[in-house]
Design a protein around this motif. Structure first.
Motif, PDB file in Angstrom:
ATOM      1  N   ASP A 180       0.861  -1.182   0.000  1.00  0.00           N
ATOM      2  CA  ASP A 180       0.000   0.000   0.000  1.00  0.00           C
ATOM      3  C   ASP A 180       0.894   1.227   0.000  1.00  0.00           C
ATOM      4  O   ASP A 180       1.498   1.580   1.015  1.00  0.00           O
ATOM      5  CB  ASP A 180      -0.910  -0.018   1.233  1.00  0.00           C
ATOM      6  N   LEU A 203      -1.509  -1.160  -3.906  1.00  0.00           N
ATOM      7  CA  LEU A 203      -2.740  -0.480  -3.534  1.00  0.00           C
ATOM      8  C   LEU A 203      -2.417   0.998  -3.397  1.00  0.00           C
ATOM      9  O   LEU A 203      -1.349   1.358  -2.889  1.00  0.00           O
ATOM     10  CB  LEU A 203      -3.256  -1.047  -2.207  1.00  0.00           C
ATOM     11  N   ASN A 204      -3.319   1.864  -3.871  1.00  0.00           N
ATOM     12  CA  ASN A 204      -3.072   3.309  -3.838  1.00  0.00           C
ATOM     13  C   ASN A 204      -1.732   3.638  -4.486  1.00  0.00           C
ATOM     14  O   ASN A 204      -0.930   4.419  -3.956  1.00  0.00           O
ATOM     15  CB  ASN A 204      -3.108   3.828  -2.396  1.00  0.00           C
ATOM     16  N   ARG A 214      -6.102   7.181   0.839  1.00  0.00           N
ATOM     17  CA  ARG A 214      -6.182   7.130   2.300  1.00  0.00           C
ATOM     18  C   ARG A 214      -5.302   8.234   2.855  1.00  0.00           C
ATOM     19  O   ARG A 214      -4.419   8.747   2.156  1.00  0.00           O
ATOM     20  CB  ARG A 214      -5.716   5.775   2.848  1.00  0.00           C
ATOM     21  N   CYS A 223      -5.336   2.055   7.255  1.00  0.00           N
ATOM     22  CA  CYS A 223      -4.954   0.940   6.390  1.00  0.00           C
ATOM     23  C   CYS A 223      -5.981  -0.201   6.401  1.00  0.00           C
ATOM     24  O   CYS A 223      -5.629  -1.354   6.130  1.00  0.00           O
ATOM     25  CB  CYS A 223      -3.581   0.410   6.803  1.00  0.00           C
ATOM     26  N   GLN A 224      -7.226   0.106   6.700  1.00  0.00           N
ATOM     27  CA  GLN A 224      -8.238  -0.942   6.772  1.00  0.00           C
ATOM     28  C   GLN A 224      -8.447  -1.648   5.435  1.00  0.00           C
ATOM     29  O   GLN A 224      -8.657  -2.864   5.390  1.00  0.00           O
ATOM     30  CB  GLN A 224      -9.561  -0.356   7.272  1.00  0.00           C
ATOM     31  N   THR A 225      -8.389  -0.905   4.327  1.00  0.00           N
ATOM     32  CA  THR A 225      -8.561  -1.526   3.013  1.00  0.00           C
ATOM     33  C   THR A 225      -7.425  -2.498   2.723  1.00  0.00           C
ATOM     34  O   THR A 225      -7.648  -3.615   2.236  1.00  0.00           O
ATOM     35  CB  THR A 225      -8.625  -0.458   1.915  1.00  0.00           C
ATOM     36  N   ALA A 228      -7.926  -5.631   4.788  1.00  0.00           N
ATOM     37  CA  ALA A 228      -8.976  -6.483   4.219  1.00  0.00           C
ATOM     38  C   ALA A 228      -8.471  -7.228   2.992  1.00  0.00           C
ATOM     39  O   ALA A 228      -8.779  -8.415   2.798  1.00  0.00           O
ATOM     40  CB  ALA A 228     -10.195  -5.633   3.872  1.00  0.00           C
ATOM     41  N   LEU A 229      -7.680  -6.542   2.157  1.00  0.00           N
ATOM     42  CA  LEU A 229      -7.153  -7.179   0.947  1.00  0.00           C
ATOM     43  C   LEU A 229      -6.193  -8.311   1.294  1.00  0.00           C
ATOM     44  O   LEU A 229      -6.274  -9.405   0.730  1.00  0.00           O
ATOM     45  CB  LEU A 229      -6.450  -6.134   0.082  1.00  0.00           C
TER      46      LEU A 229
END
Length: 454
Positions: A180, A203-204, A214, A223-225, A228-229
């Protein structure tokens, strides 16, 4: 003007083109003949870079511009090419409306207090050595800074600390990693891991100084996404950077965000052998010292801030330094916190030692509470906190703020070096004791702020 992380604050008030121009002039006027300059992805960095370059060259020194790169890439390049100083134009993990200026020495260490004081003195006195028309400095562009950094990262993947075995190329290549980037500049992490065969998903990954994916700071909430990923796929670990990639935090293969204290304990245990020391700030968990106890190694405490950790890490008995915020320093490589290096080191550790979740679960863990209280009178509030603590406790440590140690645990109250905040940390080996210590600290802070506000 300068806090513990250089100059940092809102663009247009605390951070302006005039400030950048003055810093550039002061750098050249205090002896820096060649200055490396780079910036993060914030749009305001374009303006600040131009002003700073103008100040350096106006006073007869040369600039090598590496463009938009991670702070550790910029810092490493200073020593690599024999320059005298480096400038990262970045607000690191701060929100997009902020920007900043951080100065770097050839060792990779941020300017210490003495060298910073010389810059401030030159600015306050306007003691600038302006060049005549024949002696104005030059600006050149460099395109190899990231390549140099990437080469060092690849070499680090096969290295092992005192407490671990090196990962093989094949075991690293077996890893699946989510990176991320937080819309920041840390793509070198993904590129290096991909280059050694890891299955990398970003990510991002779109570089954007507005940080639309984010908030820049890689916290559990932000960093919740990514969590989850990682948890929903077969990824072996997740990596999260801030805007300039000097920070790195992680996610285990179950999708759990790993605390900075746990990562600090893991890295410390990996690097330290008998007689070694690990430099950590005074707000670090007891778990780090406990993790080193069986290795005949120990922690040495510093003030909070990567510049202070780096100063101690520069001493020969220290093999590693780190902060729970996500700044990690390997002094045998660089004294700059290097998020991509930390990411590669963690990947190597997982490849050689097994799942990150098991490594984390094997560490001692104690209840710890951290909270920040906003106040525009932090200096006056801390003065009152010191008075109250001296009156109410038999002893205290004032290395950085006020730390109180008890039989049950400890608490720390200190002012932020970069924001209008007073920070509280409390830890104990039992939840009830941690809560009691936190409430005692919060009472000191509330009374200190009330007194400061009159």
């Amino acid at each position: 003007m300068f806090g513990t992380s250089g100059i940092r604050g809102p663009v247009g008030s605390a951070v302006t083109a005039e400030v950048a121009l003055s810093v550039g002039r002061a750098l050249a006027s205090t002896g820096a003949e060649t200055v490396i300059v780079g910036r993060d992805a914030r749009e305001s960095g374009r303006m600040l870079r131009r002003a700073l370059v103008a100040g350096v060259t106006e006073c007869g020194s040369d600039v090598v511009d590496v463009g938009v790169e991670p702070t550790p890439t910029i810092s490493r390049y200073v020593g690599a090419v024999g320059a005298d100083a480096g400038v990262a134009i970045t607000a690191s993990h701060n929100p997009p409306e902020d920007n900043g200026i951080k100065l770097w020495s050839p060792s990779g260490q941020a300017f210490d207090e003495a060298r910073t004081a010389a810059i401030v003195e030159a600015i306050d006195a306007e003691a600038f050595d302006l060049a005549d028309w024949e002696s104005v400095g030059a600006r050149t562009a460099a395109d190899d800074a990231r390549e140099r950094h990437a080469s060092a990262l690849k070499a680090s993947l096969s290295a092992a600390g005192a407490g671990s075995t090196p990962a093989s190329d094949s075991s690293i290549a077996d890893l699946s990693v989510v990176v991320d980037l937080g819309n920041g500049t840390g793509r070198v992490t993904a590129d290096v891991l991909d280059g050694v065969g890891c299955d990398v998903e970003t990510l991002n990954g779109q570089r954007d100084g507005g940080f639309p994916g984010r908030p820049s700071e890689p916290t559990a909430a932000n960093c919740q996404t990514a969590c989850a990923l990682v948890g929903a796929t077969d990824a072996d670990l997740g990596i999260a950077h801030d805007g300039d990639a000097d920070r790195m935090l992680a996610i285990d293969e179950r999708g759990r965000f790993v605390s900075g204290d746990a990562l600090l304990a893991l890295f410390a245990r990996r690097e330290a052998g008998p007689g070694d020391r690990v430099a950590v700030p005074v707000d670090t968990s007891l778990a780090v010292a406990d993790a080193l106890a069986g290795r005949d190694a120990e922690v040495v405490y510093t003030r909070v801030g990567d510049v202070f950790v780096a100063e101690r890490a520069a001493e020969p008995d220290v093999v590693f330094g780190g902060e729970p915020s996500g700044a990690w320093i390997w002094p045998d490589q660089t004294l700059c916190p290097d998020g991509p290096l930390a990411a590669c080191t963690l990947a190597s550790l997982v490849a050689s030692e097994g799942p990150l979740s098991a490594l984390v679960d094997d560490l001692p863990s104690y209840p710890i509470r951290r909270e920040s209280v906003r106040t525009d009178e932090k200096a006056a509030a801390m003065d009152r906190v010191r008075e109250l603590a001296a009156a109410e406790y038999a002893s205290s440590t004032t290395l950085d703020g006020v730390r109180i140690d008890t039989d049950e645990g400890w608490f720390l109250v200190r002012s932020s070096g970069t924001e209008p905040l007073v920070r509280i940390t409390a830890e104990a080996r039992a939840e009830a004791d941690a809560e009691s210590l936190f409430e005692a600290a919060r009472s000191l802070v509330d009374r200190g702020i009330d007194a400061a506000n009159g």
